[in-house]
Scaffold this motif. Structure first.
Motif, PDB file in Angstrom:
ATOM      1  N   GLU A   1       1.655  15.287  -2.079  1.00  0.00           N
ATOM      2  CA  GLU A   1       1.902  14.958  -0.674  1.00  0.00           C
ATOM      3  C   GLU A   1       2.237  13.482  -0.529  1.00  0.00           C
ATOM      4  OE1 GLU A   1      -0.311  15.233   3.633  1.00  0.00           O
ATOM      5  OE2 GLU A   1      -1.457  14.707   1.858  1.00  0.00           O
ATOM      6  N   ALA A   2       1.467  12.632  -1.175  1.00  0.00           N
ATOM      7  CA  ALA A   2       1.729  11.190  -1.094  1.00  0.00           C
ATOM      8  C   ALA A   2       3.088  10.864  -1.691  1.00  0.00           C
ATOM      9  CB  ALA A   2       0.626  10.415  -1.821  1.00  0.00           C
ATOM     10  N   TRP A   3       3.470  11.551  -2.767  1.00  0.00           N
ATOM     11  CA  TRP A   3       4.792  11.327  -3.365  1.00  0.00           C
ATOM     12  C   TRP A   3       5.889  11.665  -2.362  1.00  0.00           C
ATOM     13  CZ3 TRP A   3       8.494  15.187  -4.457  1.00  0.00           C
ATOM     14  CH2 TRP A   3       9.626  14.731  -5.115  1.00  0.00           C
ATOM     15  N   MET A   4       5.724  12.785  -1.645  1.00  0.00           N
ATOM     16  CA  MET A   4       6.737  13.159  -0.649  1.00  0.00           C
ATOM     17  C   MET A   4       6.777  12.168   0.506  1.00  0.00           C
ATOM     18  SD  MET A   4       6.795  17.254  -0.340  1.00  0.00           S
ATOM     19  CE  MET A   4       8.283  17.128   0.641  1.00  0.00           C
ATOM     20  N   LEU A   5       5.600  11.765   0.986  1.00  0.00           N
ATOM     21  CA  LEU A   5       5.559  10.844   2.118  1.00  0.00           C
ATOM     22  C   LEU A   5       6.076   9.463   1.748  1.00  0.00           C
ATOM     23  CD1 LEU A   5       2.134  11.902   3.627  1.00  0.00           C
ATOM     24  CD2 LEU A   5       4.403  12.423   4.525  1.00  0.00           C
ATOM     25  N   ASP A   6       5.955   9.080   0.487  1.00  0.00           N
ATOM     26  CA  ASP A   6       6.458   7.782   0.034  1.00  0.00           C
ATOM     27  C   ASP A   6       7.895   7.849  -0.464  1.00  0.00           C
ATOM     28  OD1 ASP A   6       4.293   6.176   0.592  1.00  0.00           O
ATOM     29  OD2 ASP A   6       3.322   6.545  -1.335  1.00  0.00           O
TER      30      ASP A   6
ATOM     31  N   LYS B   1      -3.495  16.320  14.800  1.00  0.00           N
ATOM     32  CA  LYS B   1      -3.257  17.149  13.631  1.00  0.00           C
ATOM     33  C   LYS B   1      -4.243  16.763  12.545  1.00  0.00           C
ATOM     34  CE  LYS B   1       1.573  17.614  14.707  1.00  0.00           C
ATOM     35  NZ  LYS B   1       2.917  17.280  14.355  1.00  0.00           N
ATOM     36  N   PRO B   2      -4.587  17.689  11.673  1.00  0.00           N
ATOM     37  CA  PRO B   2      -5.507  17.355  10.587  1.00  0.00           C
ATOM     38  C   PRO B   2      -4.948  16.253   9.704  1.00  0.00           C
ATOM     39  CG  PRO B   2      -5.087  19.715  10.673  1.00  0.00           C
ATOM     40  CD  PRO B   2      -4.165  19.064  11.636  1.00  0.00           C
ATOM     41  N   VAL B   3      -5.829  15.480   9.150  1.00  0.00           N
ATOM     42  CA  VAL B   3      -5.428  14.411   8.255  1.00  0.00           C
ATOM     43  C   VAL B   3      -4.758  15.016   7.042  1.00  0.00           C
ATOM     44  CG1 VAL B   3      -6.285  12.631   6.696  1.00  0.00           C
ATOM     45  CG2 VAL B   3      -7.197  12.811   8.984  1.00  0.00           C
ATOM     46  N   ALA B   4      -3.646  14.420   6.649  1.00  0.00           N
ATOM     47  CA  ALA B   4      -2.960  14.873   5.453  1.00  0.00           C
ATOM     48  C   ALA B   4      -3.867  14.653   4.258  1.00  0.00           C
ATOM     49  CB  ALA B   4      -1.669  14.096   5.295  1.00  0.00           C
ATOM     50  N   GLY B   5      -3.719  15.472   3.279  1.00  0.00           N
ATOM     51  CA  GLY B   5      -4.533  15.328   2.083  1.00  0.00           C
ATOM     52  C   GLY B   5      -5.852  16.059   2.170  1.00  0.00           C
TER      53      GLY B   5
ATOM     54  N   PRO C   1       0.834  -1.201   0.000  1.00  0.00           N
ATOM     55  CA  PRO C   1       0.000   0.000   0.000  1.00  0.00           C
ATOM     56  C   PRO C   1       0.868   1.249   0.000  1.00  0.00           C
ATOM     57  CG  PRO C   1      -0.073  -1.086   2.136  1.00  0.00           C
ATOM     58  CD  PRO C   1       0.720  -1.972   1.213  1.00  0.00           C
ATOM     59  N   THR C   2       0.461   2.252  -0.734  1.00  0.00           N
ATOM     60  CA  THR C   2       1.196   3.510  -0.774  1.00  0.00           C
ATOM     61  C   THR C   2       0.645   4.437   0.294  1.00  0.00           C
ATOM     62  OG1 THR C   2      -0.329   4.546  -2.318  1.00  0.00           O
ATOM     63  CG2 THR C   2       1.512   3.294  -3.269  1.00  0.00           C
ATOM     64  N   MET C   3       1.347   5.542   0.489  1.00  0.00           N
ATOM     65  CA  MET C   3       0.874   6.522   1.449  1.00  0.00           C
ATOM     66  C   MET C   3      -0.481   7.073   1.011  1.00  0.00           C
ATOM     67  SD  MET C   3       1.250   8.039   4.308  1.00  0.00           S
ATOM     68  CE  MET C   3       2.872   7.501   4.758  1.00  0.00           C
ATOM     69  N   ALA C   4      -0.703   7.194  -0.297  1.00  0.00           N
ATOM     70  CA  ALA C   4      -2.002   7.683  -0.779  1.00  0.00           C
ATOM     71  C   ALA C   4      -3.122   6.736  -0.351  1.00  0.00           C
ATOM     72  CB  ALA C   4      -1.984   7.833  -2.290  1.00  0.00           C
ATOM     73  N   ASP C   5      -2.856   5.418  -0.393  1.00  0.00           N
ATOM     74  CA  ASP C   5      -3.848   4.451   0.061  1.00  0.00           C
ATOM     75  C   ASP C   5      -4.119   4.618   1.555  1.00  0.00           C
ATOM     76  OD1 ASP C   5      -3.978   3.371  -2.493  1.00  0.00           O
ATOM     77  OD2 ASP C   5      -2.471   1.850  -2.048  1.00  0.00           O
ATOM     78  N   ARG C   6      -3.044   4.840   2.324  1.00  0.00           N
ATOM     79  CA  ARG C   6      -3.215   5.006   3.765  1.00  0.00           C
ATOM     80  C   ARG C   6      -3.953   6.306   4.078  1.00  0.00           C
ATOM     81  NH1 ARG C   6       2.091   2.539   3.578  1.00  0.00           N
ATOM     82  NH2 ARG C   6       3.029   4.598   3.488  1.00  0.00           N
ATOM     83  N   ILE C   7      -3.672   7.378   3.320  1.00  0.00           N
ATOM     84  CA  ILE C   7      -4.375   8.643   3.536  1.00  0.00           C
ATOM     85  C   ILE C   7      -5.856   8.471   3.237  1.00  0.00           C
ATOM     86  CG2 ILE C   7      -4.666  10.989   2.635  1.00  0.00           C
ATOM     87  CD1 ILE C   7      -1.601  11.040   2.264  1.00  0.00           C
ATOM     88  N   ALA C   8      -6.159   7.781   2.144  1.00  0.00           N
ATOM     89  CA  ALA C   8      -7.557   7.571   1.772  1.00  0.00           C
ATOM     90  C   ALA C   8      -8.288   6.729   2.811  1.00  0.00           C
ATOM     91  CB  ALA C   8      -7.635   6.900   0.398  1.00  0.00           C
ATOM     92  N   ALA C   9      -7.559   5.843   3.498  1.00  0.00           N
ATOM     93  CA  ALA C   9      -8.183   4.977   4.486  1.00  0.00           C
ATOM     94  C   ALA C   9      -8.539   5.722   5.772  1.00  0.00           C
ATOM     95  CB  ALA C   9      -7.254   3.810   4.818  1.00  0.00           C
TER      96      ALA C   9
END
Length: 172
Positions: A80-85, A23-27, A5-13
């Motif tokens: 953001e997901a690109w940076m976090l990954d 803190k506010p959810v990223a994304g 799973p990518t960070m984008a998947d985790r953010i979406a979850a």
């Protein structure tokens, strides 16, 4: 083929809107298109300054990258997901977001860079005592803030091993 799973998947979850440290959810995108464009532009600027800071001893890197991720989180979840990954910068950004922590290695490198930069300033620019004192005071305050941040345990020796999935890979 292995899939993780990518960070984008985790953010979406994440659906509750709040991280564990409040803190506010990223994304989470804010405002209209003008505000998002401004945040994206600021994210690009912070990213550029962070990359420059990786090569110049007197400029910080991690702080600019954390700000870039913050601005991208408000404007472009994809950036953001690109940076976090990112394999190099992602772990430091995630450690800051999740724990407010900076690795011991990053602290050591930042303090060494500030010291080196100050020595270069003294040797090449020959500033007056007032300016040298002002620069020294600014760097000392920055170093004190840096070293008082918590460190993520075990990050000095194996900083490159953090952020890799442990067991949440599925191979097909």
């Amino acid at each position: 083929m292995c899939v993780s799973p990518t960070m984008a998947d985790r953010i979406a979850a994440e659906t509750d809107g709040v991280r564990s440290v409040g803190k506010p959810v990223a994304g989470h995108r804010i405002g209209g298109p003008v505000i998002r464009a401004a945040c994206c532009a600021l994210g690009c600027l912070m990213l550029a300054l962070g990359v420059i800071g990786a090569f110049l001893p007197v400029m910080p890197t991690t702080g600019f990258l954390i700000l870039a991720a913050l601005f991208f989180g408000r404007s472009s979840p994809r950036f953001e997901a690109w940076m976090l990954d990112h394999p190099r910068f992602g772990p430091a950004i995630r450690d800051w977001r999740e724990h407010g922590a900076i690795s011991r290695r990053a602290k050591l490198m930042a303090c060494a860079g500030m010291t080196f930069g100050f020595v270069v300033l003294l040797a090449l620019a020959s500033p007056g005592p007032g300016l040298a004192g002002l620069v020294a005071a600014f760097m000392l305050v920055a170093a004190l803030y840096l070293v008082t941040r918590p460190a993520v345990p075990g990050t000095f020796e194996n900083a490159g091993d953090r952020g890799k999935p442990e067991g949440n890979r599925s191979c097909i």
